[in-house]
Design a protein around this motif. Structure first.
Motif, PDB file in Angstrom:
ATOM      1  N   THR A  90       0.835  -1.198   0.000  1.00  0.00           N
ATOM      2  CA  THR A  90       0.000   0.000   0.000  1.00  0.00           C
ATOM      3  C   THR A  90       0.870   1.248   0.000  1.00  0.00           C
ATOM      4  N   TRP A  91       0.628   2.122  -0.960  1.00  0.00           N
ATOM      5  CA  TRP A  91       1.267   3.436  -0.976  1.00  0.00           C
ATOM      6  C   TRP A  91       0.394   4.381  -0.163  1.00  0.00           C
ATOM      7  N   VAL A  92       0.978   4.953   0.886  1.00  0.00           N
ATOM      8  CA  VAL A  92       0.254   5.842   1.796  1.00  0.00           C
ATOM      9  C   VAL A  92       0.745   7.254   1.534  1.00  0.00           C
ATOM     10  N   ILE A  93      -0.152   8.125   1.095  1.00  0.00           N
ATOM     11  CA  ILE A  93       0.280   9.432   0.593  1.00  0.00           C
ATOM     12  C   ILE A  93      -0.400  10.587   1.321  1.00  0.00           C
ATOM     13  N   ASP A  94       0.380  11.622   1.527  1.00  0.00           N
ATOM     14  CA  ASP A  94      -0.123  12.892   2.040  1.00  0.00           C
ATOM     15  C   ASP A  94       0.253  13.955   1.010  1.00  0.00           C
ATOM     16  N   VAL A 103      -1.477  27.480   3.357  1.00  0.00           N
ATOM     17  CA  VAL A 103      -2.456  28.514   3.026  1.00  0.00           C
ATOM     18  C   VAL A 103      -2.079  29.871   3.615  1.00  0.00           C
ATOM     19  N   ARG A 104      -1.146  29.888   4.579  1.00  0.00           N
ATOM     20  CA  ARG A 104      -0.677  31.154   5.140  1.00  0.00           C
ATOM     21  C   ARG A 104       0.627  31.635   4.488  1.00  0.00           C
ATOM     22  N   GLY A 105       1.087  30.894   3.465  1.00  0.00           N
ATOM     23  CA  GLY A 105       2.293  31.311   2.759  1.00  0.00           C
ATOM     24  C   GLY A 105       3.587  30.889   3.418  1.00  0.00           C
ATOM     25  N   GLY A 106       3.512  29.937   4.366  1.00  0.00           N
ATOM     26  CA  GLY A 106       4.709  29.474   5.052  1.00  0.00           C
ATOM     27  C   GLY A 106       5.451  28.404   4.269  1.00  0.00           C
ATOM     28  N   GLN A 107       6.700  28.168   4.651  1.00  0.00           N
ATOM     29  CA  GLN A 107       7.546  27.206   3.947  1.00  0.00           C
ATOM     30  C   GLN A 107       7.415  25.787   4.486  1.00  0.00           C
ATOM     31  N   ASN A 108       6.864  25.632   5.681  1.00  0.00           N
ATOM     32  CA  ASN A 108       6.871  24.326   6.340  1.00  0.00           C
ATOM     33  C   ASN A 108       5.721  23.439   5.888  1.00  0.00           C
ATOM     34  N   TRP A 109       5.849  22.913   4.684  1.00  0.00           N
ATOM     35  CA  TRP A 109       4.904  21.922   4.187  1.00  0.00           C
ATOM     36  C   TRP A 109       5.621  21.031   3.191  1.00  0.00           C
ATOM     37  N   GLY A 110       5.099  19.827   3.009  1.00  0.00           N
ATOM     38  CA  GLY A 110       5.777  18.901   2.130  1.00  0.00           C
ATOM     39  C   GLY A 110       4.865  17.795   1.628  1.00  0.00           C
ATOM     40  N   ILE A 111       5.386  17.025   0.711  1.00  0.00           N
ATOM     41  CA  ILE A 111       4.677  15.919   0.067  1.00  0.00           C
ATOM     42  C   ILE A 111       5.292  14.613   0.577  1.00  0.00           C
ATOM     43  N   SER A 112       4.434  13.677   0.978  1.00  0.00           N
ATOM     44  CA  SER A 112       4.908  12.443   1.580  1.00  0.00           C
ATOM     45  C   SER A 112       4.342  11.238   0.839  1.00  0.00           C
ATOM     46  N   ILE A 113       5.230  10.329   0.431  1.00  0.00           N
ATOM     47  CA  ILE A 113       4.843   9.086  -0.262  1.00  0.00           C
ATOM     48  C   ILE A 113       5.544   7.933   0.449  1.00  0.00           C
ATOM     49  N   GLY A 114       4.773   7.101   1.146  1.00  0.00           N
ATOM     50  CA  GLY A 114       5.366   5.990   1.884  1.00  0.00           C
ATOM     51  C   GLY A 114       4.807   4.656   1.429  1.00  0.00           C
ATOM     52  N   LEU A 115       5.640   3.631   1.467  1.00  0.00           N
ATOM     53  CA  LEU A 115       5.209   2.293   1.089  1.00  0.00           C
ATOM     54  C   LEU A 115       5.081   1.426   2.332  1.00  0.00           C
ATOM     55  N   PHE A 116       3.914   0.805   2.472  1.00  0.00           N
ATOM     56  CA  PHE A 116       3.601  -0.036   3.626  1.00  0.00           C
ATOM     57  C   PHE A 116       3.421  -1.469   3.143  1.00  0.00           C
TER      58      PHE A 116
END
Length: 279
Positions: A90-94, A103-116
């Motif tokens: 299972t690929w678990v994705i955020d 949404v506030r224009g901050g830098q602290n966000w990311g894309i996560s792709i994990g394999l379970f």
């Protein structure tokens, strides 16, 4: 309390470059929305729990790309996407971890792709587009950041200790205060709250903090980072064999000494949660 079990997995079926390319393509889509925040449609899933058109578009891209690369695998996504495959993987994705920051224009966000697979996280890719940080690794793959092998986690020096912490909005105030009190009073550590599990775990990987404690993370927040960090010597407290993908986690991750230091806190927090569910 420590869990560092390895899955039986054939890593040769995963092409790291392909996976990083999928994450980077998702980052392009996310950045397109990020650059025009005034036009982003924001909906609320709950207090301080936001979803945007960017989340949905990025998840759609990730889902389509993963299905093309691994048509028989399952996919489990934050924004409600669940596709059942036949391989047991299972690929678990955020699509965007740290939507409030986004949404506030901050830098602290990311894309996560994990394999379970086999009840364990076995491979992950995380990408922070604004900072252009790409981390990948897992069983059979050394952990790399932007193509360069990362060093093992530094030893914990208590007098310089630092912890990342995070709370889901639903966590009771008393529990939040106890976590902060424990970290700054019992441990005498500094702490950070970045608003994104993915970015907080990147900080652990880079040695900027010694570990991470969270009450209320979802599995998609951390699935990619766990195997990435494991290669660097990190351990964690999640019993994956007895944890559903839809469960909220009260957990910690970091060096062995860090996890040992916060184990009393986790035991107290989990006991408090159990007590409330039985009232």
């Amino acid at each position: 309390m420590v869990n560092d079990m390895r899955a039986t997995w054939s890593p040769d079926v995963i092409d790291r470059k392909v996976m990083e390319s999928i994450a980077r393509d998702a980052g392009v889509v996310a950045l397109k929305h990020f650059s025009s925040l005034s036009n982003v449609q924001v909906e609320s899933k709950g207090h301080l729990d936001l979803v945007t058109a960017a989340d949905r578009e990025v998840e759609a891209l990730l889902t389509a790309s993963l299905l093309e690369a691994f048509p028989a695998d399952s996919i489990y996504g934050e924004e409600g996407g669940e596709i059942r495959g036949t391989t047991g993987r299972t690929w678990v994705i955020d699509p965007i971890d740290g939507t409030f920051n986004f949404v506030r224009g901050g830098q602290n966000w990311g894309i996560s792709i994990g394999l379970f697979e086999n009840d364990q996280p076995v491979f992950g890719v995380i990408y922070a587009p604004v900072r252009d940080l790409m981390l990948s690794g897992g069983d059979g793959y050394e952990t790399q950041m932007n193509g360069i092998a990362m060093a093992a986690l530094p030893p914990l020096i208590p007098s310089q200790g630092s912890a990342g912490i995070s709370f889901h909005p639903s966590v009771p105030t008393a529990d939040r205060l106890e976590v902060v009190r424990f970290v700054i009073e019992d441990l005498d550590f500094a702490f950070r709250m970045g608003g994104s599990a993915t970015l907080s775990l990147i900080e652990v990987a880079m040695g900027e903090t010694d570990g991470y404690v969270s009450l209320g993370d979802s599995t998609w927040d951390v699935m990619a980072a766990v195997p990435i960090l494991r290669n660097l010597g990190a351990v964690h407290s999640v019993d994956w064999k007895n944890t559903g993908l839809d469960e909220k986690l009260r957990w910690a991750c970091g060096s062995e000494d860090f996890l040992k230091s916060v184990t009393p806190l986790l035991e107290k927090m989990n006991a408090a949660q159990t007590g409330r569910t039985h009232v």
